[in-house]
Write a protein that holds these residues in place. Structure first.
Motif, PDB file in Angstrom:
ATOM      1  N   ALA A  94      22.599  40.205   8.016  1.00 36.43           N
ATOM      2  CA  ALA A  94      23.453  41.211   7.417  1.00 36.43           C
ATOM      3  C   ALA A  94      24.793  40.863   7.223  1.00 36.43           C
ATOM      4  O   ALA A  94      25.389  41.450   6.237  1.00 36.43           O
ATOM      5  CB  ALA A  94      23.300  42.559   8.222  1.00 36.43           C
ATOM      6  N   GLU A  95      25.645  40.094   8.124  1.00 33.06           N
ATOM      7  CA  GLU A  95      26.760  39.816   7.736  1.00 33.06           C
ATOM      8  C   GLU A  95      27.124  38.180   6.959  1.00 33.06           C
ATOM      9  O   GLU A  95      28.087  38.012   6.704  1.00 33.06           O
ATOM     10  CB  GLU A  95      27.339  39.352   9.483  1.00 33.06           C
ATOM     11  CG  GLU A  95      27.487  40.752  10.166  1.00 33.06           C
ATOM     12  CD  GLU A  95      28.373  42.007   9.647  1.00 33.06           C
ATOM     13  OE1 GLU A  95      29.473  41.405   8.929  1.00 33.06           O
ATOM     14  OE2 GLU A  95      27.931  43.004   9.744  1.00 33.06           O
ATOM     15  N   ALA A  96      25.945  37.752   6.658  1.00 35.67           N
ATOM     16  CA  ALA A  96      26.034  36.340   6.044  1.00 35.67           C
ATOM     17  C   ALA A  96      26.437  36.449   4.703  1.00 35.67           C
ATOM     18  O   ALA A  96      26.238  37.560   3.978  1.00 35.67           O
ATOM     19  CB  ALA A  96      24.787  35.657   6.065  1.00 35.67           C
ATOM     20  N   ALA A 145      17.179  44.790   1.278  1.00 39.46           N
ATOM     21  CA  ALA A 145      18.273  45.497   0.339  1.00 39.46           C
ATOM     22  C   ALA A 145      19.459  44.523   0.421  1.00 39.46           C
ATOM     23  O   ALA A 145      20.634  44.880  -0.147  1.00 39.46           O
ATOM     24  CB  ALA A 145      18.779  46.789   1.358  1.00 39.46           C
ATOM     25  N   LEU A 146      19.596  43.667   1.149  1.00 36.49           N
ATOM     26  CA  LEU A 146      20.785  42.755   1.165  1.00 36.49           C
ATOM     27  C   LEU A 146      21.025  41.917  -0.194  1.00 36.49           C
ATOM     28  O   LEU A 146      21.968  41.381  -0.774  1.00 36.49           O
ATOM     29  CB  LEU A 146      20.630  41.589   2.167  1.00 36.49           C
ATOM     30  CG  LEU A 146      20.527  42.214   3.590  1.00 36.49           C
ATOM     31  CD1 LEU A 146      20.522  40.845   4.586  1.00 36.49           C
ATOM     32  CD2 LEU A 146      21.939  42.572   4.024  1.00 36.49           C
ATOM     33  N   LEU A 147      19.795  41.608  -0.905  1.00 32.29           N
ATOM     34  CA  LEU A 147      19.797  41.015  -2.307  1.00 32.29           C
ATOM     35  C   LEU A 147      20.088  41.936  -3.334  1.00 32.29           C
ATOM     36  O   LEU A 147      20.556  41.535  -4.521  1.00 32.29           O
ATOM     37  CB  LEU A 147      18.331  40.587  -2.513  1.00 32.29           C
ATOM     38  CG  LEU A 147      18.054  39.448  -1.469  1.00 32.29           C
ATOM     39  CD1 LEU A 147      16.631  39.022  -1.799  1.00 32.29           C
ATOM     40  CD2 LEU A 147      19.088  38.239  -1.431  1.00 32.29           C
ATOM     41  N   THR A 148      20.356  43.345  -3.078  1.00 38.09           N
ATOM     42  CA  THR A 148      20.550  44.222  -4.258  1.00 38.09           C
ATOM     43  C   THR A 148      21.660  45.224  -3.908  1.00 38.09           C
ATOM     44  O   THR A 148      22.136  45.966  -4.534  1.00 38.09           O
ATOM     45  CB  THR A 148      19.390  45.432  -4.461  1.00 38.09           C
ATOM     46  OG1 THR A 148      19.298  45.983  -3.284  1.00 38.09           O
ATOM     47  CG2 THR A 148      18.045  44.378  -4.779  1.00 38.09           C
ATOM     48  N   ARG A 149      22.543  44.669  -2.956  1.00 35.10           N
ATOM     49  CA  ARG A 149      23.684  45.476  -2.457  1.00 35.10           C
ATOM     50  C   ARG A 149      24.955  45.095  -3.351  1.00 35.10           C
ATOM     51  O   ARG A 149      24.912  44.155  -4.307  1.00 35.10           O
ATOM     52  CB  ARG A 149      24.208  45.246  -1.073  1.00 35.10           C
ATOM     53  CG  ARG A 149      24.602  43.715  -0.908  1.00 35.10           C
ATOM     54  CD  ARG A 149      24.869  43.479   0.788  1.00 35.10           C
ATOM     55  NE  ARG A 149      25.434  42.301   0.824  1.00 35.10           N
ATOM     56  CZ  ARG A 149      25.269  41.553   2.093  1.00 35.10           C
ATOM     57  NH1 ARG A 149      25.163  42.259   3.223  1.00 35.10           N
ATOM     58  NH2 ARG A 149      25.825  40.434   2.216  1.00 35.10           N
ATOM     59  N   GLU A 150      25.894  45.724  -3.283  1.00 34.43           N
ATOM     60  CA  GLU A 150      27.097  45.598  -4.452  1.00 34.43           C
ATOM     61  C   GLU A 150      27.443  44.183  -4.472  1.00 34.43           C
ATOM     62  O   GLU A 150      27.799  43.514  -5.277  1.00 34.43           O
ATOM     63  CB  GLU A 150      28.107  46.397  -4.090  1.00 34.43           C
ATOM     64  CG  GLU A 150      29.524  46.379  -5.050  1.00 34.43           C
ATOM     65  CD  GLU A 150      30.496  47.469  -4.687  1.00 34.43           C
ATOM     66  OE1 GLU A 150      31.510  47.297  -5.527  1.00 34.43           O
ATOM     67  OE2 GLU A 150      30.421  48.118  -3.891  1.00 34.43           O
ATOM     68  N   PRO A 188      21.314  36.024 -10.534  1.00 35.38           N
ATOM     69  CA  PRO A 188      22.108  34.740 -10.466  1.00 35.38           C
ATOM     70  C   PRO A 188      22.240  34.448  -9.060  1.00 35.38           C
ATOM     71  O   PRO A 188      22.558  33.231  -8.745  1.00 35.38           O
ATOM     72  CB  PRO A 188      23.288  35.120 -11.142  1.00 35.38           C
ATOM     73  CG  PRO A 188      23.296  36.676 -11.108  1.00 35.38           C
ATOM     74  CD  PRO A 188      21.938  37.185 -11.150  1.00 35.38           C
ATOM     75  N   HIS A 189      22.087  35.456  -8.179  1.00 35.03           N
ATOM     76  CA  HIS A 189      22.446  34.794  -6.713  1.00 35.03           C
ATOM     77  C   HIS A 189      21.185  34.358  -5.995  1.00 35.03           C
ATOM     78  O   HIS A 189      21.433  34.160  -4.630  1.00 35.03           O
ATOM     79  CB  HIS A 189      23.102  36.008  -5.943  1.00 35.03           C
ATOM     80  CG  HIS A 189      22.257  37.404  -6.197  1.00 35.03           C
ATOM     81  ND1 HIS A 189      22.293  37.891  -7.023  1.00 35.03           N
ATOM     82  CD2 HIS A 189      21.439  37.795  -4.970  1.00 35.03           C
ATOM     83  CE1 HIS A 189      21.365  39.098  -6.685  1.00 35.03           C
ATOM     84  NE2 HIS A 189      20.838  38.988  -5.699  1.00 35.03           N
ATOM     85  N   VAL A 190      20.241  34.179  -6.583  1.00 30.06           N
ATOM     86  CA  VAL A 190      18.829  33.839  -5.898  1.00 30.06           C
ATOM     87  C   VAL A 190      18.336  32.368  -6.557  1.00 30.06           C
ATOM     88  O   VAL A 190      18.119  32.322  -7.746  1.00 30.06           O
ATOM     89  CB  VAL A 190      17.703  34.736  -5.939  1.00 30.06           C
ATOM     90  CG1 VAL A 190      16.589  34.246  -5.459  1.00 30.06           C
ATOM     91  CG2 VAL A 190      18.353  36.016  -5.340  1.00 30.06           C
ATOM     92  N   THR A 191      17.962  31.571  -5.782  1.00 29.17           N
ATOM     93  CA  THR A 191      17.520  30.123  -6.330  1.00 29.17           C
ATOM     94  C   THR A 191      15.983  30.081  -5.441  1.00 29.17           C
ATOM     95  O   THR A 191      16.121  30.217  -4.391  1.00 29.17           O
ATOM     96  CB  THR A 191      18.553  28.944  -6.240  1.00 29.17           C
ATOM     97  OG1 THR A 191      19.742  29.353  -6.854  1.00 29.17           O
ATOM     98  CG2 THR A 191      17.989  27.623  -6.649  1.00 29.17           C
TER      99      THR A 191
END
Length: 272
Positions: A94-96, A145-150, A188-191
């Motif tokens: 969650a902090e990463a 939800a970490l992948l869709t947060r702001e 864009p933040h997922v590979t």
């Protein structure tokens, strides 16, 4: 808190055994506190801060964390029933800022559909109760939800082809899982990459692992390795270098995102 207590102890030039001798705090307890696997009681925290000669501002900050950590926002009520190492992992994740995940047999948890997650947990933990299975699945869904947060978590996932070929939950579940991966790859933040069977032996064959880094440069990078004998959190410079190099080798041997997307598209469109 764990990182700051480690820094304070290092600044005081004390080993864990030194701390045990001077405070009576068990070395194993201190290890768990410094690895964020246990929350210190207030009296334990005060004893450590006294020994380390912490400043008033450091005391105030850490006491505020100690009070707040009893009701961590990332913990749901049932999380206290999850295995301790897994709950600790959820906190780190969650902090990463970035998670680099290699999986040899499974779709990464952050990318699993609920049906796939249910089949994985049920099959992988045959002795688990229905309640335990549902708790695990719910925790996995919440993590996504970490992948869709702001400010989303950056995820770079690499899997062996076995992970997308094994029919966990059956063909219908796997086709839905392939579509889910294609969806995520548009972000864009997922590979996401696959290592095909025809690549032969590769550096990831010994097993899965995750490497995490954090927004604060003062927070050490972390490697997480799950094993049947227990989960490991590694943070020595040598271990971090070894796993980073391993991940680079896996990036090189895996097919690129475009070829991976083509493979997943074929799987998603496979006939019933």
């Amino acid at each position: 808190m764990a990182a700051e207590l480690r820094r304070l102890r290092a600044a005081a030039q004390l080993t864990r055994d030194d701390v045990m001798d001077r405070t009576g705090i068990n070395a194993a307890t201190l290890y768990r506190i410094e690895k964020a696997r246990a929350r210190p009681q207030k009296r334990t925290l005060m004893a450590l801060l006294d020994l380390y000669g912490a400043s008033e501002s450091q005391r105030a900050d850490l006491l505020a964390v100690q009070i707040g950590s009893a009701d961590q926002g990332w913990l749901r009520p049932y999380h206290s029933e999850l295995p301790e190492e897994y709950a600790a992992y959820i906190g780190f994740e969650a902090e990463a800022r970035t998670v680099r995940n290699y999986e040899s047999l499974f779709i990464p948890g952050l990318a699993q559909t609920e049906d796939y997650a249910h089949a994985v947990v049920k099959g992988g933990l045959p002795m688990a109760s229905q309640r335990e299975i549902e708790q695990r699945v719910q925790a996995r869904m919440e993590r996504q939800a970490l992948l869709t947060r702001e400010n989303p978590l950056r995820l770079w996932a690499i899997v062996d082809e076995a992970a997308i070929r094994r029919e966990v939950g059956g063909g219908k579940v796997m086709r839905a899982q392939a579509r889910r991966l294609l969806q995520l790859m548009e972000e864009p933040h997922v590979t996401f990459q696959v290592i095909p069977f025809d690549k032969g032996a590769h550096a990831g064959m010994p097993g899965s692992f995750l490497h995490m880094d954090f927004p604060d440069p003062a927070d050490p990078e972390l490697v997480y390795v799950g094993t049947p004998a227990g989960d490991l959190f590694l943070e020595s410079e040598a271990e971090i270098r070894r796993y980073k190099l391993m991940f680079e080798h896996l990036q090189a041997v895996a097919v690129g995102p475009n070829d991976t997307a083509d493979l997943l598209t074929r799987l998603a469109a496979a006939s019933e």
